[in-house]
Write a protein that holds these residues in place. Structure first.
Motif, PDB file in Angstrom:
ATOM      1  N   GLU A 241       0.835  -1.202   0.000  1.00 42.22           N
ATOM      2  CA  GLU A 241       0.000   0.000   0.000  1.00 42.22           C
ATOM      3  C   GLU A 241       0.871   1.254   0.000  1.00 42.22           C
ATOM      4  OE1 GLU A 241      -3.801   1.859   2.500  1.00 42.22           O
ATOM      5  OE2 GLU A 241      -2.743   0.084   3.256  1.00 42.22           O
ATOM      6  N   HIS A 242       1.941   1.220   0.807  1.00 45.62           N
ATOM      7  CA  HIS A 242       2.885   2.340   0.862  1.00 45.62           C
ATOM      8  C   HIS A 242       3.553   2.546  -0.501  1.00 45.62           C
ATOM      9  CE1 HIS A 242       7.128   3.713   1.389  1.00 45.62           C
ATOM     10  NE2 HIS A 242       6.552   4.642   2.110  1.00 45.62           N
ATOM     11  N   ALA A 243       3.916   1.449  -1.178  1.00 43.05           N
ATOM     12  CA  ALA A 243       4.566   1.549  -2.480  1.00 43.05           C
ATOM     13  C   ALA A 243       3.628   2.168  -3.516  1.00 43.05           C
ATOM     14  CB  ALA A 243       5.020   0.165  -2.944  1.00 43.05           C
ATOM     15  N   ARG A 244       2.361   1.761  -3.508  1.00 45.60           N
ATOM     16  CA  ARG A 244       1.407   2.332  -4.469  1.00 45.60           C
ATOM     17  C   ARG A 244       1.187   3.809  -4.198  1.00 45.60           C
ATOM     18  NH1 ARG A 244       0.357   2.747  -9.233  1.00 45.60           N
ATOM     19  NH2 ARG A 244       0.418   0.472  -9.455  1.00 45.60           N
ATOM     20  N   ASP A 245       1.072   4.195  -2.921  1.00 47.04           N
ATOM     21  CA  ASP A 245       0.914   5.615  -2.579  1.00 47.04           C
ATOM     22  C   ASP A 245       2.121   6.421  -3.058  1.00 47.04           C
ATOM     23  OD1 ASP A 245      -1.518   5.094  -1.401  1.00 47.04           O
ATOM     24  OD2 ASP A 245      -0.746   5.068   0.652  1.00 47.04           O
ATOM     25  N   ALA A 246       3.331   5.852  -2.885  1.00 39.31           N
ATOM     26  CA  ALA A 246       4.543   6.553  -3.312  1.00 39.31           C
ATOM     27  C   ALA A 246       4.598   6.689  -4.830  1.00 39.31           C
ATOM     28  CB  ALA A 246       5.777   5.802  -2.798  1.00 39.31           C
ATOM     29  N   LEU A 247       4.184   5.643  -5.546  1.00 34.51           N
ATOM     30  CA  LEU A 247       4.128   5.724  -7.008  1.00 34.51           C
ATOM     31  C   LEU A 247       3.217   6.862  -7.455  1.00 34.51           C
ATOM     32  CD1 LEU A 247       3.800   2.077  -8.420  1.00 34.51           C
ATOM     33  CD2 LEU A 247       5.594   3.714  -8.946  1.00 34.51           C
ATOM     34  N   ASN A 248       2.043   6.909  -6.851  1.00 36.28           N
ATOM     35  CA  ASN A 248       1.060   7.925  -7.242  1.00 36.28           C
ATOM     36  C   ASN A 248       1.535   9.329  -6.884  1.00 36.28           C
ATOM     37  OD1 ASN A 248      -0.571   5.853  -8.121  1.00 36.28           O
ATOM     38  ND2 ASN A 248      -1.853   5.808  -6.294  1.00 36.28           N
ATOM     39  N   SER A 249       2.086   9.490  -5.694  1.00 32.22           N
ATOM     40  CA  SER A 249       2.493  10.830  -5.253  1.00 32.22           C
ATOM     41  C   SER A 249       3.676  11.364  -6.071  1.00 32.22           C
ATOM     42  CB  SER A 249       2.845  10.827  -3.763  1.00 32.22           C
ATOM     43  OG  SER A 249       3.977  10.026  -3.508  1.00 32.22           O
TER      44      SER A 249
ATOM     45  N   ILE B  38      10.819   4.288 -17.119  1.00 33.96           N
ATOM     46  CA  ILE B  38      11.541   5.545 -16.913  1.00 33.96           C
ATOM     47  C   ILE B  38      11.977   6.150 -18.237  1.00 33.96           C
ATOM     48  CG2 ILE B  38      13.509   6.618 -15.727  1.00 33.96           C
ATOM     49  CD1 ILE B  38      11.429   5.287 -13.899  1.00 33.96           C
ATOM     50  N   ASP B  39      11.808   7.469 -18.345  1.00 37.96           N
ATOM     51  CA  ASP B  39      12.359   8.210 -19.475  1.00 37.96           C
ATOM     52  C   ASP B  39      13.797   8.579 -19.115  1.00 37.96           C
ATOM     53  OD1 ASP B  39      13.097   9.926 -21.478  1.00 37.96           O
ATOM     54  OD2 ASP B  39      11.377  11.276 -21.279  1.00 37.96           O
ATOM     55  N   MET B  40      14.755   7.839 -19.677  1.00 37.65           N
ATOM     56  CA  MET B  40      16.164   8.046 -19.317  1.00 37.65           C
ATOM     57  C   MET B  40      16.709   9.381 -19.820  1.00 37.65           C
ATOM     58  SD  MET B  40      16.788   5.441 -17.485  1.00 37.65           S
ATOM     59  CE  MET B  40      18.567   5.445 -17.275  1.00 37.65           C
ATOM     60  N   ASN B  41      15.951  10.066 -20.669  1.00 36.55           N
ATOM     61  CA  ASN B  41      16.372  11.396 -21.146  1.00 36.55           C
ATOM     62  C   ASN B  41      15.833  12.516 -20.268  1.00 36.55           C
ATOM     63  OD1 ASN B  41      17.773  10.401 -23.482  1.00 36.55           O
ATOM     64  ND2 ASN B  41      15.773  10.042 -24.446  1.00 36.55           N
ATOM     65  N   ASP B  42      15.073  12.141 -19.260  1.00 33.36           N
ATOM     66  CA  ASP B  42      14.480  13.125 -18.349  1.00 33.36           C
ATOM     67  C   ASP B  42      15.108  12.968 -16.963  1.00 33.36           C
ATOM     68  OD1 ASP B  42      12.960  14.717 -16.712  1.00 33.36           O
ATOM     69  OD2 ASP B  42      11.010  13.928 -17.356  1.00 33.36           O
ATOM     70  N   PRO B  43      16.016  13.858 -16.585  1.00 28.13           N
ATOM     71  CA  PRO B  43      16.685  13.749 -15.282  1.00 28.13           C
ATOM     72  C   PRO B  43      15.707  13.737 -14.111  1.00 28.13           C
ATOM     73  CG  PRO B  43      17.786  15.377 -16.658  1.00 28.13           C
ATOM     74  CD  PRO B  43      16.519  15.008 -17.362  1.00 28.13           C
ATOM     75  N   ASN B  44      14.603  14.452 -14.242  1.00 22.68           N
ATOM     76  CA  ASN B  44      13.613  14.479 -13.158  1.00 22.68           C
ATOM     77  C   ASN B  44      12.923  13.120 -13.003  1.00 22.68           C
ATOM     78  OD1 ASN B  44      14.018  17.151 -12.381  1.00 22.68           O
ATOM     79  ND2 ASN B  44      12.643  17.918 -13.982  1.00 22.68           N
ATOM     80  N   ASP B  45      12.686  12.445 -14.116  1.00 23.99           N
ATOM     81  CA  ASP B  45      12.074  11.125 -14.076  1.00 23.99           C
ATOM     82  C   ASP B  45      13.012  10.134 -13.375  1.00 23.99           C
ATOM     83  OD1 ASP B  45       9.604  10.005 -14.710  1.00 23.99           O
ATOM     84  OD2 ASP B  45      10.414   8.918 -16.437  1.00 23.99           O
ATOM     85  N   ILE B  46      14.284  10.211 -13.713  1.00 23.52           N
ATOM     86  CA  ILE B  46      15.287   9.336 -13.087  1.00 23.52           C
ATOM     87  C   ILE B  46      15.382   9.631 -11.596  1.00 23.52           C
ATOM     88  CG2 ILE B  46      17.740   8.721 -13.019  1.00 23.52           C
ATOM     89  CD1 ILE B  46      17.811   9.452 -16.037  1.00 23.52           C
ATOM     90  N   LYS B  47      15.375  10.898 -11.249  1.00 22.13           N
ATOM     91  CA  LYS B  47      15.464  11.308  -9.841  1.00 22.13           C
ATOM     92  C   LYS B  47      14.263  10.797  -9.051  1.00 22.13           C
ATOM     93  CE  LYS B  47      15.989  15.398  -6.888  1.00 22.13           C
ATOM     94  NZ  LYS B  47      16.050  16.879  -6.855  1.00 22.13           N
ATOM     95  N   ARG B  48      13.061  10.900  -9.639  1.00 15.96           N
ATOM     96  CA  ARG B  48      11.857  10.412  -8.961  1.00 15.96           C
ATOM     97  C   ARG B  48      11.911   8.897  -8.766  1.00 15.96           C
ATOM     98  NH1 ARG B  48       9.248  14.223 -12.327  1.00 15.96           N
ATOM     99  NH2 ARG B  48       8.666  12.573 -13.808  1.00 15.96           N
TER     100      ARG B  48
ATOM    101  N   PHE C 286      11.834   6.971  -5.274  1.00 11.98           N
ATOM    102  CA  PHE C 286      10.865   5.912  -4.987  1.00 11.98           C
ATOM    103  C   PHE C 286      11.558   4.663  -4.468  1.00 11.98           C
ATOM    104  CE2 PHE C 286       8.855   1.989  -6.355  1.00 11.98           C
ATOM    105  CZ  PHE C 286       7.624   2.103  -5.733  1.00 11.98           C
ATOM    106  N   ASN C 287      12.634   4.261  -5.157  1.00 20.07           N
ATOM    107  CA  ASN C 287      13.381   3.071  -4.755  1.00 20.07           C
ATOM    108  C   ASN C 287      13.837   3.195  -3.299  1.00 20.07           C
ATOM    109  OD1 ASN C 287      14.714   0.613  -5.040  1.00 20.07           O
ATOM    110  ND2 ASN C 287      16.578   1.553  -5.823  1.00 20.07           N
ATOM    111  N   GLU C 288      14.390   4.331  -2.964  1.00 16.46           N
ATOM    112  CA  GLU C 288      14.874   4.537  -1.600  1.00 16.46           C
ATOM    113  C   GLU C 288      13.720   4.508  -0.595  1.00 16.46           C
ATOM    114  OE1 GLU C 288      17.758   7.624   0.808  1.00 16.46           O
ATOM    115  OE2 GLU C 288      18.265   6.779  -1.134  1.00 16.46           O
ATOM    116  N   THR C 289      12.581   5.037  -0.996  1.00 21.46           N
ATOM    117  CA  THR C 289      11.417   5.073  -0.110  1.00 21.46           C
ATOM    118  C   THR C 289      10.970   3.670   0.281  1.00 21.46           C
ATOM    119  OG1 THR C 289      10.611   7.186  -0.991  1.00 21.46           O
ATOM    120  CG2 THR C 289       8.989   5.762   0.052  1.00 21.46           C
ATOM    121  N   ILE C 290      10.859   2.782  -0.710  1.00 20.58           N
ATOM    122  CA  ILE C 290      10.368   1.440  -0.375  1.00 20.58           C
ATOM    123  C   ILE C 290      11.438   0.605   0.328  1.00 20.58           C
ATOM    124  CG2 ILE C 290       8.646   1.470  -2.217  1.00 20.58           C
ATOM    125  CD1 ILE C 290      10.396  -0.608  -3.704  1.00 20.58           C
TER     126      ILE C 290
END
Length: 460
Positions: A354-362, A384-394, A398-402
């Motif tokens: 549930e926490h992982a899904r909430d983090a994905l959405n947020s 992931i869009d590897m050409n978008d630094p913000n996408d990679i950062k998010r 997320f990985n660190e969060t879970i």
């Protein structure tokens, strides 16, 4: 090419046939990556040994020149395990692919590391046996041992560490050792099987494996159970396990992932959070277990349950599950798949998902949640869009969060994918002072730090 590398290649060609040593650019590139999102890096040379003796000679040369060595199976790993970030030698084990011995009366098999899971099961079927570990990818058994792979059947049969009776391993200096024996149990000495399984090529190169195998079940029954929410599905799994029902597979596929399954596999499954289940045993015994299971899932708001007794339909069900990663890749052209996994005590699993899904959405990320929920292990597939630094950062956030959620509740940063480079930064948090013990083991077995350097441990 610098002088040391030229000398290295000459030395390798002195102990291997010329066609087993290559610096061909295409082959170097093929060995510069795995299936992860981590950036590639070229080895200096790729070698293809055919015997343990050849591997020993390769290691002696590498140790003499203090050149890094990275073992390579099929490159299906997911955390950069086989990427040679320090260059050096990649040892490709694809030519060491023989099933050496099947001891059907002992339920054991002896194989070379380049044998794949499907290749082994094809041979075992003649004896009414099968090898249980099923990670989805048709990985090599050497690579599966190196990462302590598990998969869909681990809830009943366990992961790779539970199947290994003995390993033949070539150490950093070329010494060849065996880590176990053929006995079902032993109280003699340190548990070296457990040390080398999951070591990701950082302590030695596996050149032979003796593995436990099983009789093919008399009766196999598969099912799909749909639920209104992921939380209902996970709680149903916990109740099934608490009831002692001998389930062989129980996989969670969330609603978003069920849509990908239908698009890719041309199925018409309900696009709801779904459990894929399988039971192994005899027909009479399973009938009673299944009736009990139906009562349990009904108590957790199960909306429908459909059984597959036909072999083709059952295979279709599991192929759909195994092909899910490719379904996501096909569904999001131009994006890169990032797969992460954690494992928790089963009592913490529902909250973690549930926490992982909430983090994905947020975080506004595109992805799905699947997993071998019977043993507390789940995966998140992110596109992931590897050409978008913000996408990679998010995605990294997320990985660190879970991971942190899992570690704070007594779990692990990876249930089966391994550490590689992707989960390396969480090792101290997870292991504490035990990490110092691991570092001392590494230093003792590999003093020149040539074996898959800076994987798992960040050595100074």
């Amino acid at each position: 090419m610098n002088t040391t590398i030229e000398e290295l290649i000459t030395a390798l060609r002195n102990v291997l046939p010329e066609n087993q040593v290559t610096i061909n650019q295409t082959i170097l590139e093929q060995h510069s990556r795995d299936e992860s999102y981590h950036p590639p890096s070229l080895p200096d040379v790729v070698v293809f040994p055919t015997t343990t003796k050849e591997v020993s000679n390769i290691m002696k040369i590498a140790n003499k020149y203090k050149v890094p060595v990275v073992p390579f199976g099929r490159g299906s790993s997911l955390e950069g395990h086989v990427i040679p970030y320090n260059g050096g030698i990649t040892i490709d084990f694809s030519l060491m692919n023989k099933v050496l011995e099947i001891r059907e009366n002992d339920f054991l098999v002896r194989v070379q590391p380049g044998v794949t899971r499907s290749q082994l099961n094809k041979e075992l079927k003649k004896y009414g046996l099968f090898f249980s570990v099923d990670p989805g990818a048709d990985a090599t058994l050497g690579g599966m041992a190196a990462t302590n792979a598990s998969g869909t059947t681990s809830v009943k049969y366990g992961g790779m560490r539970d199947q290994v009776r003995d390993l033949e391993v070539v150490l950093a200096d070329g010494t060849v050792i065996h880590t176990g024996n053929l006995a079902a149990k032993s109280s003699s000495g340190y548990h070296l099987n457990g040390l080398f399984v999951g070591s990701e090529g950082t302590l030695g190169c596996i050149t032979e494996l003796t593995l436990r195998v099983y009789g093919i079940p008399e009766y196999i029954l598969a099912a799909r159970a749909s639920f209104p929410s992921v939380n209902d599905a996970v709680k149903a799994v916990v109740s099934i396990l608490q009831a002692g029902i001998p389930i062989a597979r129980v996989e969670l596929v969330d609603e978003h992932s069920m849509k990908q399954v239908n698009m890719y596999s041309k199925t018409d499954y309900k696009e709801k959070p779904t459990l894929f289940l399988e039971f192994h045993g005899n027909e009479a015994g399973l009938k009673q277990d299944v009736e009990f299971m139906k009562e349990i899932v009904a108590n957790h708001n199960c909306e429908s349950i459909e059984f597959e007794t036909d072999n083709a339909k059952r295979n279709q069900l599991w192929e759909a599950r195994h092909n899910l990663a490719y379904a996501y890749v096909r569904g999001y052209p131009g994006r890169k798949l990032m797969v992460t996994d954690v494992c928790l005590p089963i009592s913490e699993l529902a909250g973690a998902i549930e926490h992982a899904r909430d983090a994905l959405n947020s975080l506004g990320l595109t992805g799905g949640i699947v997993g071998h929920v019977g043993d507390g292990n789940f995966h998140v597939l992110l596109m992931i869009d590897m050409n978008d630094p913000n996408d990679i950062k998010r995605a990294e956030e997320f990985n660190e969060t879970i991971v942190m959620y899992s570690l704070e509740r007594g779990g692990t940063c990876t249930g089966e994918h391994g550490v590689g480079v992707g989960k390396q930064k969480y090792q101290e948090k997870e292991h504490g002072k035990a990490l110092l013990v691991m570092e001392k083991i590494k230093q003792a077995l590999d003093p020149n730090m040539i074996l898959n350097p800076n994987k798992i441990l960040k050595m100074k």
